[in-house]
Structure formats: C-alpha cells, structure tokens
Design a protein around this motif. Sequence first.
Motif, PDB file in Angstrom:
ATOM      1  N   ASP A 139      -4.188 -10.660   5.709  1.00  0.00           N
ATOM      2  CA  ASP A 139      -4.454  -9.228   5.601  1.00  0.00           C
ATOM      3  C   ASP A 139      -3.616  -8.644   4.469  1.00  0.00           C
ATOM      4  O   ASP A 139      -2.376  -8.602   4.548  1.00  0.00           O
ATOM      5  N   VAL A 140      -4.274  -8.204   3.403  1.00  0.00           N
ATOM      6  CA  VAL A 140      -3.598  -7.712   2.202  1.00  0.00           C
ATOM      7  C   VAL A 140      -3.563  -6.189   2.208  1.00  0.00           C
ATOM      8  O   VAL A 140      -4.602  -5.526   2.284  1.00  0.00           O
ATOM      9  N   GLY A 141      -2.356  -5.631   2.118  1.00  0.00           N
ATOM     10  CA  GLY A 141      -2.199  -4.181   2.077  1.00  0.00           C
ATOM     11  C   GLY A 141      -1.392  -3.750   0.873  1.00  0.00           C
ATOM     12  O   GLY A 141      -0.384  -4.373   0.540  1.00  0.00           O
ATOM     13  N   GLY A 142      -1.824  -2.661   0.228  1.00  0.00           N
ATOM     14  CA  GLY A 142      -1.157  -2.193  -0.976  1.00  0.00           C
ATOM     15  C   GLY A 142      -0.450  -0.868  -0.824  1.00  0.00           C
ATOM     16  O   GLY A 142       0.200  -0.395  -1.763  1.00  0.00           O
ATOM     17  N   GLU A 197       4.911   7.328   1.774  1.00  0.00           N
ATOM     18  CA  GLU A 197       4.434   8.140   0.656  1.00  0.00           C
ATOM     19  C   GLU A 197       3.096   7.602   0.178  1.00  0.00           C
ATOM     20  O   GLU A 197       2.983   6.422  -0.169  1.00  0.00           O
ATOM     21  N   GLN A 198       2.077   8.442   0.198  1.00  0.00           N
ATOM     22  CA  GLN A 198       0.752   8.018  -0.240  1.00  0.00           C
ATOM     23  C   GLN A 198       0.759   7.772  -1.739  1.00  0.00           C
ATOM     24  O   GLN A 198       1.307   8.552  -2.510  1.00  0.00           O
ATOM     25  N   ILE A 199       0.155   6.660  -2.150  1.00  0.00           N
ATOM     26  CA  ILE A 199       0.070   6.341  -3.566  1.00  0.00           C
ATOM     27  C   ILE A 199      -1.345   6.602  -4.058  1.00  0.00           C
ATOM     28  O   ILE A 199      -2.271   6.802  -3.270  1.00  0.00           O
ATOM     29  N   SER A 200      -1.538   6.570  -5.363  1.00  0.00           N
ATOM     30  CA  SER A 200      -2.854   6.832  -5.925  1.00  0.00           C
ATOM     31  C   SER A 200      -3.796   5.659  -5.647  1.00  0.00           C
ATOM     32  O   SER A 200      -3.361   4.511  -5.443  1.00  0.00           O
ATOM     33  N   THR A 201      -5.068   5.970  -5.669  1.00  0.00           N
ATOM     34  CA  THR A 201      -6.076   4.918  -5.501  1.00  0.00           C
ATOM     35  C   THR A 201      -5.934   3.859  -6.583  1.00  0.00           C
ATOM     36  O   THR A 201      -6.023   2.655  -6.309  1.00  0.00           O
ATOM     37  N   GLU A 240      -3.262   2.925  -8.267  1.00  0.00           N
ATOM     38  CA  GLU A 240      -2.090   2.084  -8.037  1.00  0.00           C
ATOM     39  C   GLU A 240      -2.358   1.085  -6.921  1.00  0.00           C
ATOM     40  O   GLU A 240      -1.973  -0.097  -7.022  1.00  0.00           O
ATOM     41  N   GLU A 241      -3.021   1.534  -5.867  1.00  0.00           N
ATOM     42  CA  GLU A 241      -3.308   0.629  -4.742  1.00  0.00           C
ATOM     43  C   GLU A 241      -4.246  -0.491  -5.180  1.00  0.00           C
ATOM     44  O   GLU A 241      -4.052  -1.663  -4.811  1.00  0.00           O
ATOM     45  N   ILE A 242      -5.269  -0.150  -5.964  1.00  0.00           N
ATOM     46  CA  ILE A 242      -6.185  -1.171  -6.475  1.00  0.00           C
ATOM     47  C   ILE A 242      -5.440  -2.164  -7.351  1.00  0.00           C
ATOM     48  O   ILE A 242      -5.649  -3.387  -7.256  1.00  0.00           O
ATOM     49  N   LYS A 243      -4.550  -1.650  -8.199  1.00  0.00           N
ATOM     50  CA  LYS A 243      -3.782  -2.518  -9.092  1.00  0.00           C
ATOM     51  C   LYS A 243      -2.911  -3.505  -8.318  1.00  0.00           C
ATOM     52  O   LYS A 243      -2.666  -4.629  -8.760  1.00  0.00           O
ATOM     53  N   ARG A 244      -2.462  -3.089  -7.139  1.00  0.00           N
ATOM     54  CA  ARG A 244      -1.621  -3.958  -6.321  1.00  0.00           C
ATOM     55  C   ARG A 244      -2.428  -5.035  -5.595  1.00  0.00           C
ATOM     56  O   ARG A 244      -2.014  -6.191  -5.524  1.00  0.00           O
ATOM     57  N   VAL A 245      -3.567  -4.652  -5.007  1.00  0.00           N
ATOM     58  CA  VAL A 245      -4.249  -5.571  -4.099  1.00  0.00           C
ATOM     59  C   VAL A 245      -5.265  -6.493  -4.764  1.00  0.00           C
ATOM     60  O   VAL A 245      -5.421  -7.649  -4.339  1.00  0.00           O
ATOM     61  N   VAL A 246      -5.966  -6.018  -5.781  1.00  0.00           N
ATOM     62  CA  VAL A 246      -7.058  -6.816  -6.345  1.00  0.00           C
ATOM     63  C   VAL A 246      -6.587  -8.151  -6.914  1.00  0.00           C
ATOM     64  O   VAL A 246      -7.178  -9.203  -6.605  1.00  0.00           O
ATOM     65  N   PRO A 247      -5.536  -8.202  -7.745  1.00  0.00           N
ATOM     66  CA  PRO A 247      -5.110  -9.513  -8.262  1.00  0.00           C
ATOM     67  C   PRO A 247      -4.699 -10.486  -7.155  1.00  0.00           C
ATOM     68  O   PRO A 247      -4.938 -11.697  -7.270  1.00  0.00           O
ATOM     69  N   VAL A 248      -4.096  -9.965  -6.098  1.00  0.00           N
ATOM     70  CA  VAL A 248      -3.662 -10.822  -4.997  1.00  0.00           C
ATOM     71  C   VAL A 248      -4.869 -11.370  -4.247  1.00  0.00           C
ATOM     72  O   VAL A 248      -4.928 -12.564  -3.908  1.00  0.00           O
ATOM     73  N   ILE A 249      -5.859 -10.531  -3.969  1.00  0.00           N
ATOM     74  CA  ILE A 249      -7.070 -10.988  -3.300  1.00  0.00           C
ATOM     75  C   ILE A 249      -7.788 -12.032  -4.148  1.00  0.00           C
ATOM     76  O   ILE A 249      -8.218 -13.080  -3.639  1.00  0.00           O
ATOM     77  N   GLU A 250      -7.904 -11.770  -5.433  1.00  0.00           N
ATOM     78  CA  GLU A 250      -8.560 -12.726  -6.330  1.00  0.00           C
ATOM     79  C   GLU A 250      -7.825 -14.057  -6.327  1.00  0.00           C
ATOM     80  O   GLU A 250      -8.446 -15.129  -6.305  1.00  0.00           O
ATOM     81  N   MET A 251      -6.505 -14.017  -6.335  1.00  0.00           N
ATOM     82  CA  MET A 251      -5.709 -15.250  -6.308  1.00  0.00           C
ATOM     83  C   MET A 251      -5.942 -16.035  -5.025  1.00  0.00           C
ATOM     84  O   MET A 251      -6.165 -17.247  -5.046  1.00  0.00           O
ATOM     85  N   GLU A 299     -12.588   3.765  -2.325  1.00  0.00           N
ATOM     86  CA  GLU A 299     -12.553   3.139  -3.642  1.00  0.00           C
ATOM     87  C   GLU A 299     -11.753   1.843  -3.623  1.00  0.00           C
ATOM     88  O   GLU A 299     -12.114   0.859  -4.278  1.00  0.00           O
ATOM     89  N   VAL A 300     -10.667   1.833  -2.873  1.00  0.00           N
ATOM     90  CA  VAL A 300      -9.844   0.624  -2.767  1.00  0.00           C
ATOM     91  C   VAL A 300     -10.624  -0.469  -2.048  1.00  0.00           C
ATOM     92  O   VAL A 300     -10.631  -1.634  -2.465  1.00  0.00           O
ATOM     93  N   VAL A 301     -11.280  -0.090  -0.966  1.00  0.00           N
ATOM     94  CA  VAL A 301     -12.062  -1.061  -0.199  1.00  0.00           C
ATOM     95  C   VAL A 301     -13.161  -1.676  -1.055  1.00  0.00           C
ATOM     96  O   VAL A 301     -13.363  -2.895  -1.047  1.00  0.00           O
ATOM     97  N   GLU A 302     -13.867  -0.851  -1.821  1.00  0.00           N
ATOM     98  CA  GLU A 302     -14.942  -1.404  -2.650  1.00  0.00           C
ATOM     99  C   GLU A 302     -14.388  -2.346  -3.715  1.00  0.00           C
ATOM    100  O   GLU A 302     -14.953  -3.426  -3.954  1.00  0.00           O
TER     101      GLU A 302
END
Length: 283
Positions: free
Chosen positions: A58-61, A69-73, A75-86, A103-106
């Motif tokens: 389960d990957v969370g960003g 503190e809520q982060i921007s969409t 920033e969250e995409i930048k954190r999770v997408v490379p990890v999921i791809e890996m 947007e992050v989910v998509e």
Amino acid sequence: MKIGNREFDLDRASHKCYIMGILNVTPDSFYDGGKWDDLDSARRHVESMIEEGADIIDVGGESTRPGHEQISTEEEIKRVVPVIEMIKKEYDIPVSIDSYKAEVVEAALKAGADLVNDVWGFRYEKFYKDNSVIRIAEITAKYGVPCCLMHNRPDTDYTNYMEDVINDLKDSIDIALKAGVSKDKIILDPGIGFAKNLEQNLILTNRLEDLLTLGYPVLLATSNKSMIGLSLDLPKDERVEGTLVTTVMGIMKGASFVRVHNIKENKRAIEMTRAILNEQKSI
C-alpha cells in the motif's frame, strides 16, 4: 476477489487473512515518516515486506495522521508514481494507492496500481468540495479495480455510534455502486483512529463483526496507532504486541485483510490463529 493478477480467497470459513504492507513515501507519517521516501530505500523496504509475507503493498504519499499537513496534488503524484512504477516493474505483487484525491488516484492507476485505498470512503469530495459527481469513484469504476472504503467523517457528532458508522459505510458503498464499481470489488475498513476517540476505537474493534452484516470483506488497520499507545501507555515504536492482539481479534471476528507495518510478526500471528481456529473444525 482479484487484485492485480492475484486471486484472494475471501471465504471466511477458512479464516484466511491477507497482509497489506504499508509503504509511506512521506516525510511526516506518524510511524515511519522519512524512512522510505526515496526509490532506493522504498525498494529495500518492498523487498523486505515481500520476503516477510506481505500480500499487497500500500503506497501512500500524504500523511493522514491527526494534524497532518495537506500537500498539493502535484507533490503527492510526484511522490507515489515513481514508486508504483518501480514496484510493478520489479516485483510480482499487487499495489494499492492510499489516497482520497481523484487526480492522484488516476495517476497511480495509470502507473499500474491495482486497488484504491481511500481513507474518506469516496466521501471527501462530497464533504469538502460539494461535488454531486464523485470523481474518485468514477475513476475507480473506469479502471475496473477494487477499492477499500474506510469509515471517516468530518466530525464526531454521533447520535448512535455503531448505527452511524454502519450508515456512513452504507453511504460510501452507495457512492461506489452508483459510479459503477462492482459489488464484488468493494472492501470495507472501520477507520480505526479516524473521527473516533479511544473508547469508540475500542468498541468498533470489538464489534468488527457488525460490519460483516453489510456483505463485504473487511480490512482492519490498527497498526501501531494511538488506540494501542493510549491503552498501553506506550510510544509508537513499542506497540507491536498491541497490534498483534488486534490482528488476532480481527481474524476471529472475520477480517479478511490487515494493514500493518510489522509484516513478519503479524504473519506469524495470523498463521497461529488460523491453525487454532481451523483445528476446531476437525473435532
């Protein structure tokens, strides 16, 4: 239930319970913030969790701890997408995306994620964006993936606690079904630690079987949470034993999944519990 390329046997008679291993690629998560927030450390942790018996990663960003503190969409995409791809490229294990933002989910699903794990149970847009069209539910349906709908609400203004929790989950289920998510692709999470005080968390853990009346598999996520810390007066790094108790109780009450940090210990607790429960049937 099929998650990614794997079939999960959710027949409660066998007392099977699968492990969702937690990978927080965040600097501020309550338990492991900053430990796995680069690709190399994330890779090592994924390898370790798989070796110890994790069934899903389960990957969370974005941290969802109290007061986070809520982060921007972006920033969250930048954190999770490379990890999921890996993970999808290097390992043969289903991956879930822990996010409530459409947007992050998509972006995560495009990167290969196999399950949507939403701590707002598809209701964040309803509460905070006043949307009648719930995009995260529609995106989940469009990609045909399962989802885990967690109980959460903006307040703790309960009239009848257990009845209100059940009704809130019914609302999440209704949103999912209306968006086109198949009934056989829904998992429920009681939301321990979210919009609940200590007593309410303990009550809900003890009455987990009440959720099964809704007809969906249940995921229990109590790992190292404040419920354990407050009950035992222990800091976050000394709550493994308390977590194991909740895992064992979860299995006995019908949970099909547990979301945990400490894979090896929970795997052993699950196997021991199943050995005892399944032996009872042979007498």
